[in-house]
Design a protein around this motif. Structure first.
Motif: not given
Length: 393
Positions: A258-285
């Motif tokens: 696996p490749v991680v860090g700047s590509e492959g798997l990354v660690a971020e504050a936000w991602h459009w694919a986060w699907e819980r806690h009302g996140a899709p509605q915020l990403s949509s807006r």
């Protein structure tokens, strides 16, 4: 009827009408500061949509927060205003800050590289205003260059690499090959991961430098096969702020790792694919506002305004000093659509928050990973705990 009597009655009626009119709503004003030319958003760079980079300027996140604030404003008889301000450099932005503060603006979102953020923070120390860093992840802004009025809503490198290290430990991928680029930002990210590896018990089996160049003499220094051969390892961590090398690394390593860090798997504050806690509605807006997928700085700009509005609501729009005390205190509860109660660390003004570990189209895990515990708050297993802090505001 005598004219004098008629005049008195008319004036009395006017006075009653004026008294009965609703008072003008108070306006709480925000300013969004950015550079005219910011290399981080150059079209040649954002075209590739590398996972660890912003997809565009995050002003859209602030706009979405302002639109959401209208409902709060109606209930509290308040108005919220947002002004977008650009400047050629830190000096130009500072001049704008001084002008806007004189006009009553107290809250400034700063979308600029770390050196600009640091200069603005030094120059405005002691003024009745707050700066919110929404796009600079550099650890030094939370450490030696911290300021009491500088709040950070974007997670720093240490939080990102701690989250990644926790995940690697949870998967038992303990042997890591570290590939690091030549840029100063690459070395900052590489150093942060080395610290995280030591903190969580990972073994860096080798550290190798890569260079992307058209010079035939340096061609081998950008060859994934040559860079990933030799020492055995479970995973490759690549520190590449530019992203050009990292995006070509997955599936080109000698071993199937696996490749991680700047590509492959990354660690971020936000991602459009986060699907819980009302996140899709915020990403949509945010997607509708920006006409692109949202990334971490968009969320950071959104949560900065949301944090101030939460403090305004909970303190009943208290005087500035009391509002700042509440914003930085333990009682505040900010909903960031990531499932945890968010608030700012009192020692360095960094927003505590979960980190999303994601691929290009899916969120794989959310850190802190289960089992990594802290005496007071498990989110303080990410980044600089109070005992690790070198911030002396």
């Amino acid at each position: 009827m005598p004219f004098s009597t008629l005049l008195r009655r008319s004036l009395a009626i006017v006075a009653v009408l004026l008294f009965s009119l609703p008072a003008a709503a108070e306006t709480i004003r925000f300013a969004f500061l950015e550079l005219d030319k910011d290399a981080r958003y150059d079209e040649k760079r954002t075209f590739h949509r590398n996972l660890s980079q912003a997809f565009g300027r995050p002003f859209a996140g602030a706009e979405v927060a302002m639109r959401e604030a209208r409902f709060v404003g109606q209930a509290l008889k308040l108005e919220f205003a947002l002004e977008r301000v650009k400047g050629a450099d830190a000096a130009a932005l500072l001049a704008q800050v001084n002008t806007l503060q004189s006009a009553g603006v107290r809250y400034f979102l700063v979308d600029a590289p770390a050196e600009v953020v640091a200069e603005l923070a030094r120059a405005t120390r002691g003024k009745e205003l707050l700066l919110f860093n929404v796009s600079a992840a550099d650890d030094v802004l939370r450490q030696e260059q911290c300021q009491p009025h500088l709040f950070h809503t974007l997670p720093n490198h240490a939080m990102q690499t701690d989250a990644m290290a926790q995940y690697l430990v949870s998967r038992k991928w303990r042997s890591v090959l570290l590939l690091e680029g030549p840029l100063a930002a690459d070395k900052l990210l590489g150093a942060a991961f080395e610290t995280s590896a030591k903190r969580f018990g990972l073994k860096i089996v080798d550290k190798r430098s890569f260079v992307l160049s058209n010079d035939p003499r340096q061609r081998d220094q950008g060859n994934p096969l040559l860079l990933t051969g030799g020492a055995d390892h479970d995973v490759v961590f690549v520190a590449d702020s530019d992203g050009e090398f990292a995006r070509n690394l997955p599936y080109r390593t000698v071993r199937p790792r696996p490749v991680v860090g700047s590509e492959g798997l990354v660690a971020e504050a936000w991602h459009w694919a986060w699907e819980r806690h009302g996140a899709p509605q915020l990403s949509s807006r945010m997607q509708k506002q920006a006409e692109r997928q949202p990334s971490s700085p968009d969320w950071a700009a959104w949560i900065a305004i949301k944090s101030v509005i939460e403090a305004v609501v909970r303190t009943d729009n208290a005087p500035f000093a009391k509002l700042v005390s509440y914003l930085a205190g333990d009682e505040i509860t900010i909903d960031g659509f990531k499932g945890n109660r968010l608030g700012f660390r009192p020692w360095d003004r960094q927003l505590r928050q979960p980190i999303l570990l994601a691929t290009h189209n899916s969120v794989i895990e959310r850190a802190p990973i289960q089992g990594f515990l802290h005496q007071q708050n498990n989110m303080d297993t990410l980044g600089f705990d109070q005992r690790d802090s070198r911030c002396k505001p």
